[in-house]
Design an enzyme around this catalytic site. Structure first.
Site, PDB file in Angstrom:
ATOM      1  CD  GLU A 198      -5.592  10.762 -12.954  1.00  0.00           C
ATOM      2  OE1 GLU A 198      -6.717  10.362 -12.610  1.00  0.00           O
ATOM      3  OE2 GLU A 198      -5.258  11.966 -12.914  1.00  0.00           O
ATOM      4  CB  VAL A 220      -8.939   7.626  -7.947  1.00  0.00           C
ATOM      5  CG1 VAL A 220     -10.454   7.850  -7.876  1.00  0.00           C
ATOM      6  CG2 VAL A 220      -8.320   7.806  -6.574  1.00  0.00           C
ATOM      7  N   GLY A 238     -12.018 -12.940 -13.441  1.00  0.00           N
ATOM      8  CA  GLY A 238     -10.892 -12.126 -13.013  1.00  0.00           C
ATOM      9  C   GLY A 238     -11.276 -10.730 -12.569  1.00  0.00           C
ATOM     10  CG  ASP A 252     -11.175  -0.940  -4.649  1.00  0.00           C
ATOM     11  OD1 ASP A 252      -9.940  -0.972  -4.772  1.00  0.00           O
ATOM     12  OD2 ASP A 252     -11.925  -0.482  -5.535  1.00  0.00           O
ATOM     13  CE  LYS A 273     -10.517   1.998  -6.856  1.00  0.00           C
ATOM     14  NZ  LYS A 273     -11.329   1.125  -7.718  1.00  0.00           N
ATOM     15  N   GLY A 311      -8.319  -2.824 -14.879  1.00  0.00           N
ATOM     16  CA  GLY A 311      -7.769  -3.556 -16.014  1.00  0.00           C
ATOM     17  C   GLY A 311      -6.350  -3.106 -16.296  1.00  0.00           C
TER      18      GLY A 311
END
Length: 253
Positions: free
Chosen positions: A29, A32, A87, A101, A105, A202
């Site tokens: 999970e 993505v 960041g 990236d 996904k 995050g």
């Protein structure tokens, strides 16, 4: 349990086959859209639907850059440096700003939505590094916003799978997803459009999805009905007796 979208997009077909042969579960999970439970939504919540298409802002770094270019009138290179300092972007930002990236996904979402093997190599991938300030300005003059979307769509001749900058009318909900937030719009035959919005990256949002997968795996390890998800998410004998406040005791602005 993994949050590694590249692993699943590139090698998922082999991993899932091995897992099936061994009778074990692979949960991904968090791979993505970070903390947004989009995998569960498409695979379980929309199981009664035929998915027509999916369009998503699924890379927070790119979305942050485009938002700053629009709101603050800044150049791409300037915002990218700030994103790295905050960041949001890696020292080598190629995967984020060139769409790789997002393509990882999208490959996963397309496979789940349409029941096809994972085929990352066939996903068209275009980044945002060539977008200039004047592009953003002209789009705004015409009533549009530029968003970096991953789009997968079923057509009579095949499945589209593409990542690229897209013009979206500014009044659309997905056009107003800003900063590092993610959003995935799913069009289904029965329910129509549904939108899933939240933190796409995050440590805590990702951990939220990882722990949810761990809980799912544990539930699947036993046939005991007591370990299934109860009707109200909690077992009847574990429901809290915390009081529901009367309107007079409710605090509002």
């Amino acid at each position: 349990v993994t949050a590694n979208k590249r692993l699943i997009a590139m090698y998922g077909n082999e991993i899932f086959k091995a897992a099936q042969d061994k009778g074990v579960t692979v949960a991904f999970e968090a791979a993505v859209a970070g903390g947004i439970p989009i995998i569960k939504a498409v695979r379980e919540g929309l199981a009664a639907n035929q998915i027509k298409w999916i369009a998503g802002i699924i890379n927070g770094t790119g979305n942050y850059i485009l938002t700053e270019m629009r709101d603050e009138g800044r150049d791409f290179d300037d915002v990218l440096k700030e994103a790295q300092a905050l960041g949001y972007a890696e020292a080598d930002p190629t995967f984020d700003v060139e769409g790789i990236d997002a393509a990882h996904k999208l490959t996963i979402l397309g496979s789940i939505a349409f029941g096809v093997p994972l085929q990352f190599d066939k996903t068209y991938t275009e980044g945002i590094s060539k977008i200039e300030q004047q592009d953003v300005m002209y789009a705004a003059e015409l009533g549009y916003r530029i968003k970096h979307l991953g789009i997968t769509r079923k057509t009579p001749t095949g499945i589209e799978q593409r990542v690229h900058p897209t013009l979206i009318p500014e009044r659309r909900l997905i056009a107003n997803v800003d900063g590092v937030m993610n959003a995935v719009l799913v069009m289904s035959d029965a329910v129509g459009p549904t939108l899933y919005y939240g933190a796409g990256a995050g440590s805590e949002p990702t951990a939220s999805a990882v722990v949810a997968d761990v809980v799912d795996v544990v539930r699947a390890l036993t046939t005991d009905p007591g370990n299934r998800v109860p009707h109200l998410a909690f077992q009847a004998d574990a429901l809290s007796d915390i009081e529901v406040l009367p309107m007079e005791e409710t605090e509002t602005a």
